[in-house]
Design an enzyme around this catalytic site. Structure first.
Site, short mmCIF file in Angstrom:
data_model
loop_
_atom_site.label_atom_id
_atom_site.label_comp_id
_atom_site.label_asym_id
_atom_site.label_seq_id
_atom_site.Cartn_x
_atom_site.Cartn_y
_atom_site.Cartn_z
N ASN A 182 0.83 -1.20 0.00
CA ASN A 182 0.00 0.00 0.00
C ASN A 182 0.87 1.25 0.00
OD1 ASN A 182 -2.04 1.82 0.15
ND2 ASN A 182 -3.02 0.95 1.95
N ASP A 183 1.60 1.48 1.10
CA ASP A 183 2.37 2.72 1.22
C ASP A 183 3.38 2.90 0.08
OD1 ASP A 183 1.02 3.20 3.57
OD2 ASP A 183 2.53 2.23 4.81
N VAL A 184 3.97 1.81 -0.40
CA VAL A 184 5.04 1.94 -1.39
C VAL A 184 4.52 2.31 -2.77
CG1 VAL A 184 6.59 0.39 -0.16
CG2 VAL A 184 5.09 -0.53 -1.92
#
Lengths: 98, 465
Positions: free
Chosen positions: B391-393
């Site tokens: 998600n964050d990446v």
């Protein structure tokens, strides 16, 4: 050993440490960190020395605690790194794939 | 057999060379495993030399051997049985106990030294003792907090206590004062107080760090412990500890900087960013904005008729143990003539290189794993990106929202591709706790569920086409 001699060893080791890992690929960041982690478990040598030279029961207890902790660091570190790298071996043995 | 002092020094030199060769070997995939073994051999050789060299005032050998046995009995099963997903916290814990051991060793030396200090006033030694106790204790408590965060015993989000910044400054000031006291007076009571203060500081340093920054903290604490062991070498006048600790400190510092650079922020930003304010609160709220969901069959069709597919793995892949299934899916797609690559973000997962280790376990060919810089130009010609539990990446907030905790982190620019498919367990935000705009993009489809279940269904559907 004189302070200057120890300082010399320290500075040279800094350069060696920078040099040996400067070109590592991200693939190996985890095993490298884990392997380095195992290497500083060599504080076990220091723990054994102070435990061996303990004069009171309290000193001995603290020394033995340090021995247990550093053994966990040293032995666990090398074993867990080996387990990570075992997985890389599986891949290279299939060399011809693709 | 009893070794002379000179013989022991020679054995220490051999062990030091083993450690250098170990680090060197660990830097290349082909030699890594052998490198690790060489390091272990060096450690055993050095340990045997310590016992062989035993001087007249070296005693308690049976008790020490039992202590080593106890340590090994704790460590080996833990290291053998740990799940791949839990490896980062185990490494953090091993690191912490090493730092704690070094601090205890220095305290004992301080106690022994204070009884003879009248005869010999060695400021280098006293400074080294103060440093070892201080940094070793910080490393220990910091690592324990990191462990608790990764094991999810406590929240993974940044924890900011009221007045955290002044408290940390006060803690540092007290530690510095006590450290100076130890340096000046070699008083063991001050040493114990220093240890307590430093343990508190370690907790305060790591508490505000959260989200994707945790891997960098593990690496930084690893470098700290290395330096602690080096200082312990000064305390004990032991060249092996000095060299080994310095090697780890130096290589750990390089590694930490490489990782921080991969996230596009300075190490100080990682450590103290949350204390400076800025939005680190994140949100656990589940958004009710509409998203486009897809079934396994829809995903199978998208994949099977693509020409180029990029798989972006994240922590969800590790949790679901889906690495073998994803490799099988890739092989089936390749058999259909589709090009399959893996886009690996440097901090995907909970540890740098976490994804590489997992995919290597599943025999994914090394050449298919592309680092961020290699894969980002590929997205323009990619038909489908399959985001598995990441998600964050891939969160564009890193580029567009200056307030986001991950702002400035380079991301995998998957929005350049024709289609993006997210395999997610739920709409819950990622580790960093920020909503991902990409989920609401018209070209994005979501397949909810455990990554392994979803992939197995997609794999079956592709085979049926």
């Amino acid at each position: 050993m004189s302070g200057v001699a120890l300082l010399t060893i320290f500075v040279l080791a800094v350069f060696v440490g920078f040099e040996v890992v400067s070109k590592v690929s991200t693939t190996l960041h985890t095993p490298l960190m884990s392997g380095a982690n195992a290497i500083h478990g060599i504080i076990l040598v220091g723990a054994v020395i102070v435990a061996g030279e303990a004069h009171t029961g309290f000193e001995l207890a603290v020394g033995l605690l340090a021995t247990v902790l550093s053994t966990v660091n040293l032995v666990g570190g090398f074993v867990v790194t080996d387990r990570m790298l075992e997985m890389f071996k599986g891949r290279t043995s299939r060399g011809g794939h693709r | 057999m009893r070794l002379s002092g000179h013989a022991v020094e020679v054995v220490y030199l051999i062990a030091a060379i083993c450690f250098i060769l170990a680090l060197k070997g660990l830097s290349s995939p082909r030699t890594a495993r052998r490198g690790n073994l060489i390091g272990a051999v060096g450690a055993v050789v050095a340990l045997v030399a310590v016992f062989a060299a035993k001087s007249s005032d070296f005693d308690h050998v049976p008790a020490i051997l039992v202590a080593i046995g106890v340590g090994a009995v704790i460590a080996v099963p833990a290291a053998r049985r740990v799940q791949m997903t839990q490896m980062p916290q185990l490494v953090a814990l091993f690191n912490g106990v090493g730092g704690g051991a070094a601090a205890l060793v220095a305290l004992l030396e301080l106690a022994a030294y204070s009884q003879t200090a009248g005869a010999r006033h060695d400021l280098l030694n006293q400074a080294a003792i103060a440093f070892t106790v201080l940094v070793g204790s910080v490393s220990f408590s910091g690592s324990v907090v990191t462990f608790a965060k990764l094991q999810e015993i406590m929240t993974t989000r940044p924890v900011i206590l009221p007045g955290a910044a002044p408290l940390l400054l006060a803690g540092l000031a007290v530690s510095a004062g006590l450290g100076t006291g130890v340096y000046a007076t070699a008083n063991p009571v001050l040493g114990v107080l220093l240890m307590i203060a430093a343990l508190t500081v370690g907790v305060m340093i790591v508490l505000p760090v959260g989200g994707a920054d945790v891997p960098i903290v593990i690496s930084l604490l690893n470098a700290f412990t290395g330096l602690t062991v080096a200082a312990g070498g000064l305390v004990l006048q032991n060249t092996l500890l000095l060299v080994a600790g310095t090697l780890v400190g130096a290589s750990g510092t390089i590694l930490t900087r490489l990782m921080a650079a991969a996230m596009g922020r300075p190490v100080t930003g990682v450590m103290f960013g949350a204390l400076r304010g800025g939005s680190t609160a994140g949100s656990t709220a589940v958004s009710d904005r509409p998203v486009r969901t897809a079934g396994p069959e829809d995903v199978a069709v998208l994949l099977a008729y693509a020409r180029k597919v990029v798989v972006v793995p994240g922590y969800g892949l590790a949790v679901a143990q889906a690495q073998h299934t994803v490799r099988e899916l890739a092989e089936v797609l390749e058999a259909r003539g589709i090009e399959v690559l893996y886009g690996i973000h440097p901090v995907a997962g909970r540890m740098p290189g976490h994804m590489n280790v997992l995919l290597a376990e599943a025999n994914v060919p090394y050449e298919s794993l592309k680092e961020m810089d290699e894969v980002n130009p590929e997205f323009a010609t990619t038909d489908v990106v399959l985001v598995v539990g990441a998600n964050d990446v891939v969160n564009p907030a890193a580029k567009t929202s200056p307030g986001a905790p991950i702002y400035g982190m380079p991301i995998l620019e998957v929005s350049g591709a024709q289609q993006v498919i997210f395999l997610k367990r739920s709409m819950r935000p990622g580790f960093a706790g920020i909503e991902n705009e990409l989920l609401f993009d018209p070209k994005t489809s979501l397949l909810f569920g455990d990554a392994k279940d979803s992939l197995t269904k997609v794999l079956g559907a592709v085979k049926d086409l």
